[in-house]
Design an enzyme around this catalytic site. Structure first.
Site, PDB file in Angstrom:
ATOM      1  N   GLY A 184       0.789  -1.216   0.000  1.00  0.00           N
ATOM      2  CA  GLY A 184       0.000   0.000   0.000  1.00  0.00           C
ATOM      3  C   GLY A 184       0.824   1.270   0.000  1.00  0.00           C
ATOM      4  O   GLY A 184       0.297   2.348   0.220  1.00  0.00           O
ATOM      5  N   ARG A 192      -8.528   1.224 -15.161  1.00  0.00           N
ATOM      6  CA  ARG A 192      -8.482   1.901 -13.868  1.00  0.00           C
ATOM      7  C   ARG A 192      -9.285   3.206 -13.792  1.00  0.00           C
ATOM      8  O   ARG A 192      -9.967   3.449 -12.792  1.00  0.00           O
ATOM      9  CB  ARG A 192      -7.031   2.129 -13.426  1.00  0.00           C
ATOM     10  CG  ARG A 192      -6.264   0.813 -13.245  1.00  0.00           C
ATOM     11  CD  ARG A 192      -4.863   1.003 -12.714  1.00  0.00           C
ATOM     12  NE  ARG A 192      -4.855   1.345 -11.316  1.00  0.00           N
ATOM     13  CZ  ARG A 192      -4.618   2.545 -10.829  1.00  0.00           C
ATOM     14  NH1 ARG A 192      -4.328   3.547 -11.627  1.00  0.00           N
ATOM     15  NH2 ARG A 192      -4.667   2.760  -9.534  1.00  0.00           N
ATOM     16  N   CYS A 223     -17.696   0.561 -26.911  1.00  0.00           N
ATOM     17  CA  CYS A 223     -19.071   1.011 -27.051  1.00  0.00           C
ATOM     18  C   CYS A 223     -19.820   1.009 -25.731  1.00  0.00           C
ATOM     19  O   CYS A 223     -20.748   0.226 -25.520  1.00  0.00           O
ATOM     20  CB  CYS A 223     -19.777   0.205 -28.128  1.00  0.00           C
ATOM     21  SG  CYS A 223     -19.113   0.663 -29.733  1.00  0.00           S
ATOM     22  N   TYR A 278      -1.573  -2.849 -12.598  1.00  0.00           N
ATOM     23  CA  TYR A 278      -3.002  -3.027 -12.862  1.00  0.00           C
ATOM     24  C   TYR A 278      -3.427  -2.408 -14.194  1.00  0.00           C
ATOM     25  O   TYR A 278      -4.540  -1.908 -14.339  1.00  0.00           O
ATOM     26  CB  TYR A 278      -3.836  -2.476 -11.689  1.00  0.00           C
ATOM     27  CG  TYR A 278      -3.345  -3.002 -10.370  1.00  0.00           C
ATOM     28  CD1 TYR A 278      -3.540  -4.337 -10.033  1.00  0.00           C
ATOM     29  CD2 TYR A 278      -2.615  -2.206  -9.491  1.00  0.00           C
ATOM     30  CE1 TYR A 278      -3.038  -4.851  -8.846  1.00  0.00           C
ATOM     31  CE2 TYR A 278      -2.110  -2.712  -8.306  1.00  0.00           C
ATOM     32  CZ  TYR A 278      -2.324  -4.027  -7.989  1.00  0.00           C
ATOM     33  OH  TYR A 278      -1.824  -4.537  -6.823  1.00  0.00           O
TER      34      TYR A 278
HETATM   35  C1  LIG Z   1      -2.899  -6.593  -4.246  1.00  0.00           C
HETATM   36  C2  LIG Z   1      -2.159  -7.022  -3.072  1.00  0.00           C
HETATM   37  C3  LIG Z   1      -0.942  -6.405  -2.749  1.00  0.00           C
HETATM   38  C4  LIG Z   1      -0.346  -5.273  -3.564  1.00  0.00           C
HETATM   39  O1  LIG Z   1      -0.994  -4.057  -3.381  1.00  0.00           O
HETATM   40  P1  LIG Z   1      -0.393  -2.750  -4.081  1.00  0.00           P
HETATM   41  O2  LIG Z   1      -1.337  -1.668  -3.734  1.00  0.00           O
HETATM   42  O3  LIG Z   1      -0.322  -2.994  -5.539  1.00  0.00           O
HETATM   43  O4  LIG Z   1       0.964  -2.526  -3.536  1.00  0.00           O
HETATM   44  C5  LIG Z   1      -0.259  -6.899  -1.661  1.00  0.00           C
HETATM   45  N1  LIG Z   1      -0.745  -7.903  -0.912  1.00  0.00           N
HETATM   46  C6  LIG Z   1      -1.913  -8.515  -1.183  1.00  0.00           C
HETATM   47  C7  LIG Z   1      -2.377  -9.642  -0.351  1.00  0.00           C
HETATM   48  C8  LIG Z   1      -2.659  -8.083  -2.265  1.00  0.00           C
HETATM   49  O5  LIG Z   1      -3.828  -8.677  -2.530  1.00  0.00           O
END
Ligand SMILES: *Cc1c(COP(=O)(O)O)cnc(C)c1O
Length: 411
Positions: free
Chosen positions: A228, A308, A338, A366
């Site tokens: 995150g 996204r 479309c 993503y």
């Molecule tokens: C998607 C995911 C991540 C990566 O999240 P990011 O925001 O791309 O860094 C890490 N751990 C788990 C379990 C996830 O599902």
């Protein structure tokens, strides 16, 4: 990084226009050096603390990217058995593969156990079945939901009270009971609160809960703080200060280890942080369409290739590669799918003309991995620029790909 040099947008000295012309559009272009740098920046931010990075590969699963990170010493986080297979194919040692599925069957988990990867379990029902099946013979990590509201929006935030992820922190007593009665070997605790975390505060908050939970398990080898880390989406965006965050986290982690009585490993599983900024999605302008209210730029791609903006309302910075000095005007950039298919509303771009090439930033994570064949469009090509050279790492699809699994029957 992409830089504007002599009126050219360049990656590692290559003009992105030349790259786009060589491989045609639409095309995903990745800066391999940037990916490696992000990995190094993160893995060196925690001082002497034993840190392991498990790249969350769902962000971008091209096997060349996986290999690049493997060669740097990265581990890998997978969320499906197919990602486990890809990781093994890329050469990862099963012990460096973390498998963090949600709502999969015990059969799929058993397949991962067979392959020797680190299993991460996120619900009590499966944990009980796991205990019945394996007892203490297979070490397991448990995903805890600390119920910390993190992240920019509900779809990417996983720690909130209504989230389907993890075993609630408030179920700890029951969790400990299940672990004890089945004699399960818990070697790791994990939390992943969602994306777009800005500072160490949220981590530490979650970490304290994890430290607290850890006291119930005597055989831990690692704590996994998920991911995150925020990356920049807009010019001048505030991003996570990784050095500062790393220092704060390792300090609190080391204190905990002393209390726990053993040196544990600190794990992270970033996706976006590693690959987001390294990716650019390049498209060509098909039409400029002036309506009564808006000037639309219609490009040779759509939400089938980069979902996204429509899916998460995500912001992707856009530049006009072919006219970097043009007068700035306001446009809405849309795709050819479309249904409502908008990449960007009311965006200031250097004057856009039909035939111009546009590049979307933050397309490494993503982007391709969430693309589809909707409207029977081919998925784009992927190109990796590494050490100053471009490599085609995925071909553009063809009619053959579209028809590959269709079975024509006589009716
Ligand atoms: C998607 C995911 C991540 C990566 O999240 P990011 O925001 O791309 O860094 C890490 N751990 C788990 C379990 C996830 O599902």
């Amino acid at each position: 990084m992409m830089q504007l040099i002599n009126n050219q947008y360049q990656i590692q000295g290559l003009n992105l226009i030349d790259v786009a012309n060589q491989y045609e559009t639409p095309v995903y272009v990745y800066d391999g050096d940037k990916i490696v740098n992000q990995y190094r920046k993160l893995s060196s931010a925690f001082g002497s603390t034993k840190v392991k990075i498990k790249y969350a590969c769902k962000a971008l699963t091209n096997i060349n990217i996986l290999k690049l990170l493997k060669n740097e010493g990265s581990g890998i986080d997978t969320v499906s058995i197919q990602e486990v297979w890809l990781a093994i194919k890329a050469g990862f040692d099963p012990k460096d593969i973390l498998y963090t599925p949600n709502c999969v069957s015990i059969e799929e988990i058993a397949m991962a156990v067979e392959l020797g990867v680190q299993i991460n379990i996120d619900n009590i029902s499966i944990l009980e079945q796991f205990g019945n099946k394996y007892g203490n013979t297979v070490p397991v990590c448990i995903r805890i939901n600390p119920h910390i509201m993190a992240g920019g929006n509900h779809q990417i935030s996983t720690g909130h009270i209504d989230s389907k992820f993890g075993i609630s922190y408030y179920q700890m007593r029951h969790l400990v009971r299940v672990v004890t009665l089945h004699n399960i070997d818990v070697v790791g605790l994990h939390m992943h609160t969602g994306s777009d975390i800005l500072d160490a505060g949220v981590f530490i908050q979650g970490a304290e809960l994890l430290y607290d939970a850890a006291k119930n398990f005597k055989n831990l080898r690692f704590l996994d703080f998920g991911s995150g880390f925020k990356v920049a989406y807009k010019l001048g965006d505030y991003t996570v200060n990784i050095a500062e965050t790393g220092k704060a986290i390792s300090e609190s982690f080391n204190n905990f280890c002393k209390e726990y009585g053993r040196e544990l490993e600190l794990w992270f599983e970033p996706g976006k942080y590693i690959v987001s900024e390294a990716g650019f999605f390049v498209v060509k302008v098909n039409v400029i369409k002036q309506t009564t209210s808006t000037v639309f730029v219609g490009v040779d791609s759509g939400q089938n290739h980069l979902i996204r903006p429509m899916f998460y309302n995500a912001h992707h910075h856009i530049v006009n590669l072919s006219n970097p000095e043009g007068t700035e005007r306001i446009y809405s950039v849309v795709g050819y799918i479309c249904e409502t298919d908008t990449f960007a509303w009311d965006r200031k771009l250097n004057e856009v003309r039909e035939g111009d090439l546009l590049a979307f930033y933050n397309a490494g994570a993503y982007g391709y991995s969430m693309s589809s064949n909707y409207n029977s469009r081919f998925r784009p090509a992927e190109v990796l620029i590494y050490k100053g050279e471009s490599h085609l790492i995925r071909k553009r699809e063809t009619m053959e790909d579209l028809l590959k699994n269709q079975v024509e029957v006589d009716l």
